[in-house]
Enzyme design. Structure first.
Site, PDB file in Angstrom:
ATOM      1  N   HIS A  98       0.835  -1.201   0.000  1.00  0.00           N
ATOM      2  CA  HIS A  98       0.000   0.000   0.000  1.00  0.00           C
ATOM      3  C   HIS A  98       0.873   1.254   0.000  1.00  0.00           C
ATOM      4  CE1 HIS A  98      -2.851   2.820   2.313  1.00  0.00           C
ATOM      5  NE2 HIS A  98      -3.178   2.838   1.041  1.00  0.00           N
ATOM      6  N   ASP A 129      -4.857   3.615  -4.691  1.00  0.00           N
ATOM      7  CA  ASP A 129      -4.956   4.090  -3.309  1.00  0.00           C
ATOM      8  C   ASP A 129      -6.152   5.031  -3.154  1.00  0.00           C
ATOM      9  OD1 ASP A 129      -4.543   5.056  -0.734  1.00  0.00           O
ATOM     10  OD2 ASP A 129      -2.378   5.255  -0.999  1.00  0.00           O
ATOM     11  N   TYR A 156      10.651  12.851 -12.847  1.00  0.00           N
ATOM     12  CA  TYR A 156      11.837  11.989 -12.848  1.00  0.00           C
ATOM     13  C   TYR A 156      12.269  11.650 -11.420  1.00  0.00           C
ATOM     14  CZ  TYR A 156      12.612  13.082 -17.845  1.00  0.00           C
ATOM     15  OH  TYR A 156      12.506  13.221 -19.207  1.00  0.00           O
TER      16      TYR A 156
END
Length: 142
Positions: A22, A64, A113
């Site tokens: 999670h 989530d 990035y």
């Protein structure tokens, strides 16, 4: 061989999806993304597009629900006039998957990035669309 597993998902990617917990994040990257230089764990799916990979991943991985935006895109660099119709495809896939979705988080290129460096894994696809990189935050199976 297993039943009901999308064939686009390699054994390596299945293992990674199972290992993720999670809050862990996975990047599905387009063909221009510097995946090899950024990834902690790199999965190569060069012969596949990002749309198919996203569809397959969302058949197995929940997003989530405890964060406002569990899916993030690399925002278009200022001054770049490229169109991003793939983002509409991504939104449609997420909505169709049944996952909670209230739009994307948009992240500056270099911040994207940096976040990719911290992701659990990066999936390098052969996607040709520009700005087709997406980060997914894993949820829980209720």
């Amino acid at each position: 061989m297993l039943k009901n597993i999308p064939s686009i998902l390699s054994p390596e990617l299945l293992k990674i999806l199972m290992e993720m917990g999670h809050g862990d994040e996975i990047v599905i990257a387009d063909g221009n993304f510097p995946a090899a230089s950024l990834a902690q764990r790199l999965v190569r799916l060069d012969g596949h597009g990002a749309v198919g990979v996203l569809e397959a991943v969302l058949k197995l991985m929940p997003l989530d629900i405890y964060v406002e935006k569990p899916a993030a895109l690399m925002q278009v660099v200022a001054g770049d006039t490229v169109e991003t119709p793939i983002w509409d495809e991504y939104a449609s896939i997420i909505k169709t998957s049944g996952e909670k979705f209230d739009g994307f988080e948009h992240i500056d290129r270099f911040d994207f990035y940096d976040r990719a460096k911290e992701a659990y894994a990066v999936v390098a696809t052969g996607e040709k669309a520009l700005y087709a990189n997406i980060i997914l935050k894993k949820g829980v199976v209720a």
